[in-house]
Design a protein around this motif. Structure first.
Motif, PDB file in Angstrom:
ATOM      1  N   VAL A 131       1.941 -18.387 -16.759  1.00 59.62           N
ATOM      2  CA  VAL A 131       2.217 -16.946 -16.742  1.00 59.62           C
ATOM      3  C   VAL A 131       1.095 -16.255 -15.980  1.00 59.62           C
ATOM      4  O   VAL A 131      -0.065 -16.317 -16.387  1.00 59.62           O
ATOM      5  CB  VAL A 131       2.307 -16.385 -18.174  1.00 59.62           C
ATOM      6  CG1 VAL A 131       2.576 -14.897 -18.148  1.00 59.62           C
ATOM      7  CG2 VAL A 131       3.386 -17.107 -18.968  1.00 59.62           C
ATOM      8  N   SER A 141       9.996  -9.686 -15.908  1.00 62.76           N
ATOM      9  CA  SER A 141       9.315 -10.558 -14.956  1.00 62.76           C
ATOM     10  C   SER A 141       9.827 -10.332 -13.535  1.00 62.76           C
ATOM     11  O   SER A 141       9.040 -10.222 -12.591  1.00 62.76           O
ATOM     12  CB  SER A 141       9.517 -12.021 -15.360  1.00 62.76           C
ATOM     13  OG  SER A 141       8.938 -12.895 -14.431  1.00 62.76           O
ATOM     14  N   THR A 166      10.880 -18.535  -9.502  1.00 59.76           N
ATOM     15  CA  THR A 166       9.639 -18.593 -10.275  1.00 59.76           C
ATOM     16  C   THR A 166       9.550 -17.424 -11.246  1.00 59.76           C
ATOM     17  O   THR A 166       9.189 -17.615 -12.413  1.00 59.76           O
ATOM     18  CB  THR A 166       8.417 -18.594  -9.329  1.00 59.76           C
ATOM     19  OG1 THR A 166       8.535 -19.705  -8.445  1.00 59.76           O
ATOM     20  CG2 THR A 166       7.128 -18.688 -10.108  1.00 59.76           C
ATOM     21  N   GLN A 190       9.362 -17.744 -15.218  1.00 56.33           N
ATOM     22  CA  GLN A 190       8.234 -17.157 -15.936  1.00 56.33           C
ATOM     23  C   GLN A 190       8.714 -16.188 -17.008  1.00 56.33           C
ATOM     24  O   GLN A 190       8.091 -16.067 -18.058  1.00 56.33           O
ATOM     25  CB  GLN A 190       7.285 -16.476 -14.955  1.00 56.33           C
ATOM     26  CG  GLN A 190       6.488 -17.478 -14.153  1.00 56.33           C
ATOM     27  CD  GLN A 190       5.699 -16.859 -13.025  1.00 56.33           C
ATOM     28  OE1 GLN A 190       5.999 -15.758 -12.570  1.00 56.33           O
ATOM     29  NE2 GLN A 190       4.695 -17.585 -12.564  1.00 56.33           N
TER      30      GLN A 190
END
Length: 84
Positions: free
Chosen positions: A8, A49, A58, A62
């Motif tokens: 993260v 996110s 990605t 995440q």
């Protein structure tokens, strides 16, 4: 949990407690059944996110990790508070 947090980025760290607090709020709310709370948290974390990082696979993954960490924190606190 430290293994998960390494995936993260720093700009998403605020999303973890935000997701946790949203979960507490949803738990107290009477208009959402408990079985749907994790789904709402997952969607919130993914949307947050992607919103903070722009769309990418990605960012999507995440978001899933953020939701998992927030849920893990909640469940760990519950388990440590139990007396056996």
């Amino acid at each position: 949990m430290n293994d998960l947090i390494q995936f993260v980025p720093n700009d998403l760290m605020l999303l973890i407690p935000s997701t946790y607090v949203l979960g507490i709020f949803l738990k107290q709310a009477n208009f959402i059944k408990d079985k749907y709370i994790n789904l709402f948290l997952l969607l919130f974390a993914i949307a947050g996110s992607i919103g903070l990082q722009s769309w990418s696979v990605t960012a999507f993954l995440q978001g899933i990790i953020v939701a998992g960490v927030a849920t893990l924190i909640n469940q760990t606190a519950k388990q440590l508070g139990k007396e056996e």
